[in-house]
Motif scaffolding. Structure first.
Motif, PDB file in Angstrom:
ATOM      1  N   ARG A  12       1.892   7.099   0.238  1.00 63.13           N
ATOM      2  CA  ARG A  12       0.665   5.937   0.533  1.00 63.13           C
ATOM      3  C   ARG A  12       0.257   5.786  -1.109  1.00 63.13           C
ATOM      4  O   ARG A  12       0.036   6.900  -1.695  1.00 63.13           O
ATOM      5  N   LEU A  13      -0.124   4.643  -1.729  1.00 60.84           N
ATOM      6  CA  LEU A  13      -0.617   4.386  -2.982  1.00 60.84           C
ATOM      7  C   LEU A  13      -2.174   5.162  -2.883  1.00 60.84           C
ATOM      8  O   LEU A  13      -2.758   5.020  -1.891  1.00 60.84           O
ATOM      9  N   PRO A  14      -2.454   5.737  -3.918  1.00 57.63           N
ATOM     10  CA  PRO A  14      -3.714   6.373  -4.124  1.00 57.63           C
ATOM     11  C   PRO A  14      -4.915   5.338  -3.706  1.00 57.63           C
ATOM     12  O   PRO A  14      -4.652   4.039  -3.796  1.00 57.63           O
ATOM     13  N   ARG A  15      -6.036   5.688  -3.296  1.00 54.73           N
ATOM     14  CA  ARG A  15      -6.991   4.574  -2.721  1.00 54.73           C
ATOM     15  C   ARG A  15      -7.662   4.165  -3.972  1.00 54.73           C
ATOM     16  O   ARG A  15      -7.877   4.853  -4.908  1.00 54.73           O
TER      17      ARG A  15
ATOM     18  N   GLY B  13       0.672  -1.208  -0.012  1.00 55.71           N
ATOM     19  CA  GLY B  13       0.107  -0.029  -0.055  1.00 55.71           C
ATOM     20  C   GLY B  13       0.913   1.237  -0.108  1.00 55.71           C
ATOM     21  O   GLY B  13       0.205   2.376   0.267  1.00 55.71           O
ATOM     22  N   MET B  14       2.096   1.253  -0.320  1.00 61.52           N
ATOM     23  CA  MET B  14       3.103   2.212  -0.204  1.00 61.52           C
ATOM     24  C   MET B  14       3.913   2.135  -1.311  1.00 61.52           C
ATOM     25  O   MET B  14       4.282   1.133  -1.963  1.00 61.52           O
ATOM     26  N   PHE B  15       4.695   3.217  -1.657  1.00 54.79           N
ATOM     27  CA  PHE B  15       5.741   3.210  -2.631  1.00 54.79           C
ATOM     28  C   PHE B  15       6.761   4.354  -2.238  1.00 54.79           C
ATOM     29  O   PHE B  15       6.454   5.371  -1.671  1.00 54.79           O
TER      30      PHE B  15
END
Lengths: 265, 265
Positions: free
Chosen positions: A262-265, A238-240
């Protein structure tokens, strides 16, 4: 004064305290651009360390979304001796903490003049043959930020803007501030967080909130267009991570940064 | 308890304060290893954020060389809500500040289970075919650190240990702690600063003092040997960046870090 200098101005408000009037001109997604805030905090740190004019290493943790309007910046000098000084800073709005920063400053003119950079600048056609930035449709009206600077993307690498993301994890563009405001070490704190998130190249077109960003300013930039690269190699959990390089018109690697977002939802 | 867990232990000493007894077993160059100190501070932060067990992003500015013996760690929680918490921490010895840290913690078991890592693990022969670490002659007696873990370097990439540095800017090794102490998220804060400085590959065999180091812990590591890569691409102005990747036995990129350090004199 340029729009950038006006928007990042800080005013002394007592020992270790500065105020800022944060401009709505830097809105993006749910708040104000993280690089704009970093440059504003960076001005307060520079004021607290007058003999160390340039940011060398600046790390920020983003605690909550910042709104346009008044803010206070508290700066505590932790060390100021020899060739570098270190301070911690926190930007608040009312009682709410927005950003916490640790910053080491020095004088980029006092470094040794050896350059053994093995990294190579990104290959980009001339700016006039590149693609100008337009607000990504997914972000709609929440993007006043894009009026603050010019970006020109490699024409072969903007599939994401046309619904055909290439999955490369790499984004490269020419960059310059509005008002013909030339780059300096402080403005590089903005530049490292100004391009769209590199996750656009994976078709993830939403806002990617930064948890942490650290920038290293490695040289005083020459005037003219900058070239900026964003890259990610580890999208997981869920992260990058997003690595940024900034190259100046003299082919010098003037800033490097990495953020965890955080990755976009 | 393993030597690592004993040496990084902290004791509560009042609200927001912990004490540590820093071990001479982690000496290197003119002080104690920066990764050892980061892991020790990391324990105090974890104690201050009990619902957020794992370091996600930890940035440290190194203010002065730390000595073996007593130290105090002050921790102030800046945010603790939702899925992450952020704290600032400072390690002092007497009245002298040694390290300032900003840390965002969370729970690595609560992240999404997507993994789209495009980075690839380093190619290393099996540990038994690699070259064990020995104290670099230039560092002499000041290296108790090397007893704390095992490193096994690629046999083709240790020219620097034999007076023939290859100038590659890349250093890769297997790594494990002594006592068969398996890796966990906290110990990765040590691992990212445990190998020799990558400037050894350029024949610069001295100690390279860290100004700033930021680590991202991206996954809970699987048991067994880790593989660690150090790389630099921008040696300039008397400083260099060092990027570190840590891969676990399940081929997962479990930690990434970048530091800004001074070139050896």
């Amino acid at each position: 004064m340029s729009v950038f200098d006006t928007a990042t101005a800080v005013t002394a408000a007592g020992p270790g305290r500065w105020t800022a009037d944060l401009s709505e001109g830097w809105a993006i997604g749910g708040g104000l651009n993280g690089g704009y805030l970093l440059a504003t905090v960076g001005r307060a740190v520079a004021a607290a360390l007058p003999a160390k004019p340039d940011p060398l290493a600046v790390g920020a943790h983003y605690l909550s979304a910042t709104r346009p309007g008044p803010a206070e910046i508290d700066v505590a000098v932790l060390r100021d001796g020899g060739s570098v000084g270190t301070a911690r800073a926190e930007l608040r709005q009312g009682d709410t903490a927005r950003i916490a920063v640790l910053a080491t400053y020095g004088d980029l003119d006092r470094g040794r003049d050896d350059v053994r950079t093995t990294a190579t600048p990104p290959a980009l056609p001339p700016p006039e043959d590149c693609v100008a930035n337009e607000p990504p449709p997914a972000l709609g009206d929440a993007v006043s930020l894009l009026g603050r600077f010019e970006m020109r993307f490699h024409p072969d690498h903007v599939g994401w803007a046309r619904g055909r993301p290439d999955g490369s994890g790499v984004l490269t563009a020419w960059f310059r501030l509005e008002d013909a405001r030339e780059p300096d070490p402080l403005s590089l704190l903005l530049v490292v967080d100004a391009l769209p998130p590199v996750t656009f190249t994976h078709g993830l077109m939403g806002w990617a909130p930064t948890l942490e960003l650290t920038a290293h300013v490695r040289a005083r930039p020459a005037p003219g267009w900058l070239r900026v690269t964003h890259a990610t190699r580890n999208i997981a959990g869920g992260m990058f991570e997003e690595d940024c390089e900034v190259w100046d018109s003299a082919d010098r690697l003037v800033a490097q940064s990495r953020q965890l977002a955080r990755l976009p939802r």
